[in-house]
Design a protein around this motif. Structure first.
Motif, mmCIF file in Angstrom:
data_model
loop_
_atom_site.group_PDB
_atom_site.id
_atom_site.type_symbol
_atom_site.label_atom_id
_atom_site.label_comp_id
_atom_site.label_asym_id
_atom_site.label_seq_id
_atom_site.Cartn_x
_atom_site.Cartn_y
_atom_site.Cartn_z
ATOM 1 N N ARG B 168 0.834 -1.196 0.000
ATOM 2 C CA ARG B 168 0.000 0.000 0.000
ATOM 3 C C ARG B 168 0.871 1.248 0.000
ATOM 4 O O ARG B 168 1.941 1.271 0.602
ATOM 5 C CB ARG B 168 -0.887 -0.007 1.248
ATOM 6 C CG ARG B 168 -1.888 1.128 1.316
ATOM 7 C CD ARG B 168 -2.618 1.095 2.654
ATOM 8 N NE ARG B 168 -3.401 -0.114 2.798
ATOM 9 C CZ ARG B 168 -4.668 -0.236 2.379
ATOM 10 N NH1 ARG B 168 -5.252 0.780 1.793
ATOM 11 N NH2 ARG B 168 -5.324 -1.364 2.557
ATOM 12 N N VAL B 169 0.391 2.277 -0.675
ATOM 13 C CA VAL B 169 1.081 3.561 -0.674
ATOM 14 C C VAL B 169 0.190 4.579 0.023
ATOM 15 O O VAL B 169 -0.991 4.724 -0.317
ATOM 16 C CB VAL B 169 1.379 4.023 -2.118
ATOM 17 C CG1 VAL B 169 1.942 5.447 -2.114
ATOM 18 C CG2 VAL B 169 2.349 3.063 -2.791
ATOM 19 N N ASP B 170 0.750 5.244 0.996
ATOM 20 C CA ASP B 170 0.017 6.285 1.715
ATOM 21 C C ASP B 170 0.053 7.555 0.867
ATOM 22 O O ASP B 170 1.133 8.104 0.612
ATOM 23 C CB ASP B 170 0.701 6.541 3.068
ATOM 24 C CG ASP B 170 -0.004 7.611 3.885
ATOM 25 O OD1 ASP B 170 -0.935 8.254 3.368
ATOM 26 O OD2 ASP B 170 0.403 7.804 5.049
ATOM 27 N N PRO B 171 -1.105 8.031 0.422
ATOM 28 C CA PRO B 171 -1.103 9.226 -0.437
ATOM 29 C C PRO B 171 -0.513 10.449 0.240
ATOM 30 O O PRO B 171 -0.069 11.384 -0.433
ATOM 31 C CB PRO B 171 -2.590 9.429 -0.775
ATOM 32 C CG PRO B 171 -3.340 8.638 0.231
ATOM 33 C CD PRO B 171 -2.466 7.517 0.645
ATOM 34 N N ASP B 172 -0.505 10.445 1.555
ATOM 35 C CA ASP B 172 0.060 11.581 2.288
ATOM 36 C C ASP B 172 1.536 11.397 2.592
ATOM 37 O O ASP B 172 2.150 12.282 3.199
ATOM 38 C CB ASP B 172 -0.716 11.780 3.600
ATOM 39 C CG ASP B 172 -2.186 12.073 3.356
ATOM 40 O OD1 ASP B 172 -2.474 12.852 2.424
ATOM 41 O OD2 ASP B 172 -3.035 11.510 4.066
ATOM 42 N N ASN B 173 2.078 10.260 2.204
ATOM 43 C CA ASN B 173 3.475 9.991 2.533
ATOM 44 C C ASN B 173 4.096 9.059 1.487
ATOM 45 O O ASN B 173 4.427 7.901 1.780
ATOM 46 C CB ASN B 173 3.575 9.378 3.938
ATOM 47 C CG ASN B 173 5.013 9.210 4.398
ATOM 48 O OD1 ASN B 173 5.941 9.748 3.785
ATOM 49 N ND2 ASN B 173 5.208 8.455 5.466
ATOM 50 N N LEU B 174 4.246 9.573 0.273
ATOM 51 C CA LEU B 174 4.855 8.756 -0.779
ATOM 52 C C LEU B 174 6.311 8.443 -0.463
ATOM 53 O O LEU B 174 6.865 7.434 -0.931
ATOM 54 C CB LEU B 174 4.752 9.461 -2.142
ATOM 55 C CG LEU B 174 3.586 9.010 -3.036
ATOM 56 C CD1 LEU B 174 2.253 9.246 -2.373
ATOM 57 C CD2 LEU B 174 3.660 9.662 -4.403
ATOM 58 N N ALA B 175 6.931 9.294 0.314
ATOM 59 C CA ALA B 175 8.337 9.078 0.655
ATOM 60 C C ALA B 175 8.528 7.758 1.391
ATOM 61 O O ALA B 175 9.580 7.122 1.269
ATOM 62 C CB ALA B 175 8.849 10.243 1.499
ATOM 63 N N ALA B 176 7.519 7.336 2.132
ATOM 64 C CA ALA B 176 7.629 6.076 2.860
ATOM 65 C C ALA B 176 7.763 4.896 1.905
ATOM 66 O O ALA B 176 8.346 3.873 2.255
ATOM 67 C CB ALA B 176 6.415 5.890 3.763
ATOM 68 N N SER B 177 7.236 5.038 0.722
ATOM 69 C CA SER B 177 7.297 3.943 -0.262
ATOM 70 C C SER B 177 8.425 4.121 -1.264
ATOM 71 O O SER B 177 9.012 3.133 -1.723
ATOM 72 C CB SER B 177 5.965 3.850 -1.018
ATOM 73 O OG SER B 177 4.897 3.551 -0.153
ATOM 74 N N PHE B 178 8.709 5.381 -1.619
ATOM 75 C CA PHE B 178 9.652 5.618 -2.719
ATOM 76 C C PHE B 178 10.924 6.353 -2.293
ATOM 77 O O PHE B 178 11.867 6.449 -3.066
ATOM 78 C CB PHE B 178 8.959 6.411 -3.835
ATOM 79 C CG PHE B 178 7.748 5.709 -4.406
ATOM 80 C CD1 PHE B 178 7.897 4.554 -5.164
ATOM 81 C CD2 PHE B 178 6.470 6.187 -4.183
ATOM 82 C CE1 PHE B 178 6.787 3.903 -5.690
ATOM 83 C CE2 PHE B 178 5.354 5.536 -4.707
ATOM 84 C CZ PHE B 178 5.518 4.393 -5.468
ATOM 85 N N GLY B 179 10.922 6.897 -1.096
ATOM 86 C CA GLY B 179 12.101 7.620 -0.630
ATOM 87 C C GLY B 179 11.871 9.116 -0.592
ATOM 88 O O GLY B 179 10.820 9.619 -1.026
ATOM 89 N N PRO B 180 12.857 9.831 -0.096
ATOM 90 C CA PRO B 180 12.716 11.279 0.035
ATOM 91 C C PRO B 180 12.550 11.951 -1.330
ATOM 92 O O PRO B 180 13.095 11.491 -2.336
ATOM 93 C CB PRO B 180 14.044 11.711 0.685
ATOM 94 C CG PRO B 180 14.706 10.465 1.151
ATOM 95 C CD PRO B 180 14.135 9.328 0.396
#
Lengths: 104, 239
Positions: B168-180
């Motif tokens: 799952r990708v958090d729309p409010d926190n793409l960095a958590a899935s893809f990086g800074p």
């Protein structure tokens, strides 16, 4: 407070209509088709003392207008006639809603 | 075989007369008509909608779009019992895919494609009959932002060739899935005359076609399937 087995099974039988593909009650929420603040038929979500453990709503099921969801009773103490660990399967067959390409 | 004499006759245990026979035919026709009407669902409306996802990445803005076909149906015949009346949606669509980095993809799934328009456009759904609500969607112009609570489900794959690596990708926190440096800029929707998007999913997800709409782990039921997803969450080619 305890509730009867019949009442809880009736609730779960209705719950099957509001989860998975073609859920009868939808709202604006992402992954919240029943409006109860929980996800669709994702495992480990609860309705009352029943935890969702399995479901069948893939293309094969949709082609037949079939949907089923299985729950495991986590705390049978609150339900007269059901015990902790019991499995309940709730299913539906929906003719008009059985569009194989249905979504949303 | 009965004969018509104008008098009641008992034939094979059934009470038969001229008038009742005619009446029976009429009733049978009415019942058949009622059943036919009750069984027919009518199409209320259809449209093509273009869903666009825009992502900010360290290498600049990346976007992806998918044009989806939506059909709204209803069966509200007065010959049906109220509980048997229904409205439903059929969808022909592919997920939106954005290649946010080489080999890394963000997917906006089609799971809520059938309702996203009504939830994104400024339509007073409570004030309109269903047919008018559908007509309002069809007549909508311009590009509209999809509200946060109507976002499609966002996912990615750690390895795009491994369906079970979905997350799952958090729309409010793409960095958590893809990086800074990664951020969801917007998800927008518009009504369009463009042809629907087809084939892109199979290009990116080489295993999708063989899955035939089944669960991502290949199982019979959802138990153990990552996020409970099926191939239909990525592409629906039938309508």
């Amino acid at each position: 407070m305890t509730i009867s087995k019949d009442l809880f099974l009736a609730i779960l039988s209705m719950d099957a209509y509001n989860r998975g593909y073609g859920a009868g009650i939808t709202d604006n929420g992402n992954d919240d088709p029943d409006g109860l603040g929980v996800s669709t038929d994702t495992q480990d979500y609860f309705i009352g003392n029943a935890k969702i453990i399995d479901s069948k709503g893939d293309a094969e099921a949709q082609a037949a207008g079939f949907y089923a969801i299985a729950y495991e009773i986590e705390d049978g103490a609150g339900i007269t006639g059901l015990s902790t660990g019991d499995t309940v399967i709730s299913y539906r067959g929906t003719g008009a809603m059985a569009q194989p390409s249905q979504a949303g | 075989m009965s004969t018509l004499t104008g008098r009641p006759r008992v034939i094979s245990g059934h009470h038969s007369t001229d008038r009742p026979k005619s009446l029976s035919l009429v009733l049978a026709a009415l019942v058949a008509t009622s059943l036919a009407l009750a069984g027919c669902g009518s199409q209320v409306g259809e449209w093509h909608q273009k869903l666009t996802v825009t992502v900010e990445t360290p290498d600049g803005i990346k976007t992806g779009s998918s044009v989806m076909a939506i059909k709204k149906h209803a069966n509200d015949s007065q010959f049906r019992l109220p509980d048997a009346r229904a409205a439903w949606t059929s969808v022909r669509a592919e997920a939106v895919v954005v290649e946010v980095a080489p080999g890394r993809y963000l997917f906006a799934l089609v799971s809520n494609a059938g309702s996203i328009a009504q939830n994104s456009f400024p339509i007073d759904r409570d004030a309109l009959p269903y047919e008018q609500e559908v007509a309002a969607v069809q007549g909508m112009t311009g590009v509209h932002r999809v509200p946060r609570d109507a976002y499609p489900r966002l996912v990615t794959f750690a390895n795009v060739n491994a369906p079970q690596s979905v997350g799952r990708v958090d729309p409010d926190n793409l960095a958590a899935s893809f990086g800074p440096g990664y951020r969801l800029v917007s998800i927008t929707l518009e009504i369009t005359d463009e042809p629907i998007t087809e084939g892109r999913m199979e290009e990116v997800l080489g295993w999708l076609k063989d899955l035939e709409g089944g669960y991502l782990h290949g199982g019979f039921t959802s138990r153990g399937a990552p996020l409970g997803l099926t191939g239909l969450d990525f592409a629906r080619h039938k309508q």
